[in-house]
Design a protein around this motif. Structure first.
Motif, PDB file in Angstrom:
ATOM      1  N   ALA A 127       0.755  -1.217  -0.048  1.00 16.92           N
ATOM      2  CA  ALA A 127      -0.018  -0.025  -0.099  1.00 16.92           C
ATOM      3  C   ALA A 127       0.841   1.155   0.060  1.00 16.92           C
ATOM      4  CB  ALA A 127      -1.009  -0.111   1.362  1.00 16.92           C
ATOM      5  N   ALA A 128       1.918   1.273   0.903  1.00 22.86           N
ATOM      6  CA  ALA A 128       2.825   2.233   0.835  1.00 22.86           C
ATOM      7  C   ALA A 128       3.459   2.711  -0.559  1.00 22.86           C
ATOM      8  CB  ALA A 128       3.888   2.238   2.067  1.00 22.86           C
ATOM      9  N   GLN A 129       3.642   1.659  -1.275  1.00 22.67           N
ATOM     10  CA  GLN A 129       4.444   1.606  -2.641  1.00 22.67           C
ATOM     11  C   GLN A 129       3.583   1.941  -3.763  1.00 22.67           C
ATOM     12  OE1 GLN A 129       7.636   1.509  -2.358  1.00 22.67           O
ATOM     13  NE2 GLN A 129       7.223   1.071  -0.319  1.00 22.67           N
ATOM     14  N   GLY A 130       2.239   2.211  -3.310  1.00 27.51           N
ATOM     15  CA  GLY A 130       1.161   2.634  -4.327  1.00 27.51           C
ATOM     16  C   GLY A 130       0.306   1.557  -4.997  1.00 27.51           C
ATOM     17  N   TRP A 131       0.324   0.247  -4.415  1.00 27.70           N
ATOM     18  CA  TRP A 131      -0.416  -0.732  -5.030  1.00 27.70           C
ATOM     19  C   TRP A 131      -1.873  -0.818  -4.324  1.00 27.70           C
ATOM     20  CZ3 TRP A 131       1.475  -5.111  -7.728  1.00 27.70           C
ATOM     21  CH2 TRP A 131       2.996  -4.875  -8.288  1.00 27.70           C
ATOM     22  N   ARG A 132      -2.683  -1.195  -5.075  1.00 23.78           N
ATOM     23  CA  ARG A 132      -4.223  -1.011  -4.738  1.00 23.78           C
ATOM     24  C   ARG A 132      -4.761  -2.507  -4.863  1.00 23.78           C
ATOM     25  NH1 ARG A 132      -5.706   1.385  -9.682  1.00 23.78           N
ATOM     26  NH2 ARG A 132      -7.835   0.384  -9.325  1.00 23.78           N
ATOM     27  N   ILE A 133      -5.715  -2.731  -4.139  1.00 22.55           N
ATOM     28  CA  ILE A 133      -6.500  -3.957  -4.203  1.00 22.55           C
ATOM     29  C   ILE A 133      -7.656  -4.241  -5.207  1.00 22.55           C
ATOM     30  CG2 ILE A 133      -8.031  -5.374  -2.650  1.00 22.55           C
ATOM     31  CD1 ILE A 133      -6.857  -4.034  -0.081  1.00 22.55           C
ATOM     32  N   VAL A 134      -7.532  -4.937  -6.087  1.00 21.14           N
ATOM     33  CA  VAL A 134      -8.537  -5.082  -7.072  1.00 21.14           C
ATOM     34  C   VAL A 134      -9.207  -6.350  -7.223  1.00 21.14           C
ATOM     35  CG1 VAL A 134      -7.085  -3.770  -8.612  1.00 21.14           C
ATOM     36  CG2 VAL A 134      -6.501  -5.993  -8.630  1.00 21.14           C
ATOM     37  N   GLY A 135      -8.886  -7.324  -6.156  1.00 18.11           N
ATOM     38  CA  GLY A 135      -9.774  -8.362  -6.025  1.00 18.11           C
ATOM     39  C   GLY A 135      -9.358  -9.564  -4.959  1.00 18.11           C
ATOM     40  N   SER A 136      -9.972 -10.585  -4.599  1.00 19.32           N
ATOM     41  CA  SER A 136      -9.558 -11.210  -3.657  1.00 19.32           C
ATOM     42  C   SER A 136      -9.871 -12.707  -4.001  1.00 19.32           C
ATOM     43  CB  SER A 136     -10.170 -11.049  -2.406  1.00 19.32           C
ATOM     44  OG  SER A 136     -11.559 -11.254  -2.564  1.00 19.32           O
ATOM     45  N   GLY A 137      -9.461 -13.807  -3.207  1.00 20.86           N
ATOM     46  CA  GLY A 137      -9.651 -15.220  -3.455  1.00 20.86           C
ATOM     47  C   GLY A 137      -9.098 -15.965  -2.557  1.00 20.86           C
ATOM     48  N   GLU A 138      -9.218 -17.345  -2.776  1.00 22.82           N
ATOM     49  CA  GLU A 138      -8.862 -18.333  -1.662  1.00 22.82           C
ATOM     50  C   GLU A 138      -7.521 -18.938  -2.491  1.00 22.82           C
ATOM     51  OE1 GLU A 138      -9.403 -19.564   1.449  1.00 22.82           O
ATOM     52  OE2 GLU A 138     -10.576 -17.722   1.816  1.00 22.82           O
ATOM     53  N   ALA A 139      -6.717 -19.398  -1.513  1.00 26.06           N
ATOM     54  CA  ALA A 139      -5.603 -20.301  -1.887  1.00 26.06           C
ATOM     55  C   ALA A 139      -5.097 -21.317  -0.955  1.00 26.06           C
ATOM     56  CB  ALA A 139      -4.346 -19.265  -2.284  1.00 26.06           C
ATOM     57  N   GLU A 140      -4.201 -22.380  -1.332  1.00 33.29           N
ATOM     58  CA  GLU A 140      -3.952 -23.300  -0.478  1.00 33.29           C
ATOM     59  C   GLU A 140      -3.779 -22.832   1.185  1.00 33.29           C
ATOM     60  OE1 GLU A 140      -0.463 -26.790  -0.018  1.00 33.29           O
ATOM     61  OE2 GLU A 140      -1.096 -25.857  -1.847  1.00 33.29           O
ATOM     62  N   ASP A 141      -2.827 -21.583   1.333  1.00 30.03           N
ATOM     63  CA  ASP A 141      -2.428 -21.151   2.141  1.00 30.03           C
ATOM     64  C   ASP A 141      -3.476 -20.204   2.875  1.00 30.03           C
ATOM     65  OD1 ASP A 141      -0.024 -22.649   1.929  1.00 30.03           O
ATOM     66  OD2 ASP A 141       1.112 -20.747   1.043  1.00 30.03           O
ATOM     67  N   GLY A 142      -4.432 -19.873   2.284  1.00 23.50           N
ATOM     68  CA  GLY A 142      -5.549 -18.981   3.138  1.00 23.50           C
ATOM     69  C   GLY A 142      -5.991 -18.006   2.054  1.00 23.50           C
ATOM     70  N   ALA A 143      -6.860 -17.183   2.485  1.00 27.47           N
ATOM     71  CA  ALA A 143      -7.316 -15.965   1.850  1.00 27.47           C
ATOM     72  C   ALA A 143      -6.296 -15.143   1.353  1.00 27.47           C
ATOM     73  CB  ALA A 143      -8.541 -15.365   2.497  1.00 27.47           C
ATOM     74  N   PHE A 144      -6.421 -14.625   0.159  1.00 25.95           N
ATOM     75  CA  PHE A 144      -5.465 -13.621  -0.545  1.00 25.95           C
ATOM     76  C   PHE A 144      -6.260 -12.515  -0.983  1.00 25.95           C
ATOM     77  CE2 PHE A 144      -6.245 -16.303  -4.421  1.00 25.95           C
ATOM     78  CZ  PHE A 144      -6.496 -15.373  -5.138  1.00 25.95           C
ATOM     79  N   LEU A 145      -5.409 -11.315  -1.239  1.00 25.34           N
ATOM     80  CA  LEU A 145      -5.816 -10.048  -2.003  1.00 25.34           C
ATOM     81  C   LEU A 145      -4.911  -9.963  -3.196  1.00 25.34           C
ATOM     82  CD1 LEU A 145      -6.137  -7.938   1.009  1.00 25.34           C
ATOM     83  CD2 LEU A 145      -7.812  -8.759  -0.095  1.00 25.34           C
ATOM     84  N   LEU A 146      -5.731  -9.573  -4.520  1.00 16.50           N
ATOM     85  CA  LEU A 146      -5.039  -9.510  -5.693  1.00 16.50           C
ATOM     86  C   LEU A 146      -4.696  -7.748  -5.548  1.00 16.50           C
ATOM     87  CD1 LEU A 146      -4.099 -10.375  -8.313  1.00 16.50           C
ATOM     88  CD2 LEU A 146      -6.319  -9.974  -9.176  1.00 16.50           C
ATOM     89  N   LEU A 147      -3.320  -7.410  -5.730  1.00 16.19           N
ATOM     90  CA  LEU A 147      -3.023  -5.976  -5.932  1.00 16.19           C
ATOM     91  C   LEU A 147      -2.489  -5.817  -7.226  1.00 16.19           C
ATOM     92  CD1 LEU A 147      -1.106  -6.689  -2.550  1.00 16.19           C
ATOM     93  CD2 LEU A 147      -2.881  -5.093  -2.694  1.00 16.19           C
ATOM     94  N   ALA A 148      -2.648  -4.595  -7.546  1.00 21.62           N
ATOM     95  CA  ALA A 148      -2.426  -4.135  -8.958  1.00 21.62           C
ATOM     96  C   ALA A 148      -1.471  -2.988  -8.744  1.00 21.62           C
ATOM     97  CB  ALA A 148      -3.475  -3.867  -9.801  1.00 21.62           C
ATOM     98  N   TYR A 149      -0.804  -2.604  -9.789  1.00 22.51           N
ATOM     99  CA  TYR A 149       0.067  -1.412  -9.783  1.00 22.51           C
ATOM    100  C   TYR A 149      -0.001  -0.913 -11.219  1.00 22.51           C
ATOM    101  CZ  TYR A 149       4.100   1.789  -9.386  1.00 22.51           C
ATOM    102  OH  TYR A 149       4.802   2.772  -9.181  1.00 22.51           O
ATOM    103  N   GLY A 150       0.031   0.346 -11.379  1.00 20.50           N
ATOM    104  CA  GLY A 150      -0.027   0.819 -12.826  1.00 20.50           C
ATOM    105  C   GLY A 150      -1.468   0.769 -13.624  1.00 20.50           C
ATOM    106  N   HIS A 151      -2.260   0.913 -13.093  1.00 15.04           N
ATOM    107  CA  HIS A 151      -3.599   0.794 -13.526  1.00 15.04           C
ATOM    108  C   HIS A 151      -3.890   2.284 -14.489  1.00 15.04           C
ATOM    109  CE1 HIS A 151      -6.286  -2.788 -13.320  1.00 15.04           C
ATOM    110  NE2 HIS A 151      -5.183  -3.144 -12.665  1.00 15.04           N
TER     111      HIS A 151
END
Length: 147
Positions: A123-147
């Motif tokens: 977040a401090a580097q300018g990334w934004r949350i654009v989605g979420s999901g589940e993986a083997e290790d648990g819930a994740f957030l999909l982050l994007a840069y440069g939209h």
């Protein structure tokens, strides 16, 4: 008295870096992913995770202190890890910039929701949350840069 930080050099991974990076990856995950059983992490995991990816290595005094790996066809950053003893010394930020200079946009990555220090970093580097999901290790957030 504050210790003087050694100069940082970021280079493309070579075969000579791999043994040290295996250990760094193992120790960094044990320290960062405290909610997972430590015996789940193995030394050879580095080879599996970075297979066929581009890898940038942060060096101090010719010693690997961090790495970033990415999959160029999808502009996807797969891994970013720093020696746990050197976290918050600008190494992760330097590795991220190294990668972003070499990858297309938008760039994405997944971060486990339980990994709050990493989420704050991105977040401090300018990334934004654009989605979420589940993986083997648990819930994740999909982050994007440069939209």
């Amino acid at each position: 008295m504050e210790k003087k930080q050694l100069p940082l050099l970021i280079v493309a991974q070579t075969a000579e870096h791999i043994p040290a990076l295996r250990h760094l990856y193992l120790e960094a995950r044990k320290k960062a992913f405290t909610w997972l059983p430590p015996e789940r992490f193995q030394l050879q995991d580095f080879d599996v995770v970075t297979a066929q990816e581009q890898v940038g290595v942060a060096l101090q005094a010719n010693t690997p202190v961090g790495f970033i790996s990415w999959w160029p066809p999808d502009n996807f950053i797969h891994s970013l890890f720093v020696n746990p003893a050197l976290v918050r010394h600008g190494i992760g930020q330097a590795l991220l910039q190294y990668c972003l200079q070499r990858i297309g946009r938008p760039t994405t990555l997944k971060c486990l929701q339980t990994n709050t220090p990493a989420l704050r970093f991105y977040a401090a580097q300018g990334w934004r949350i654009v989605g979420s999901g589940e993986a083997e290790d648990g819930a994740f957030l999909l982050l994007a840069y440069g939209h």
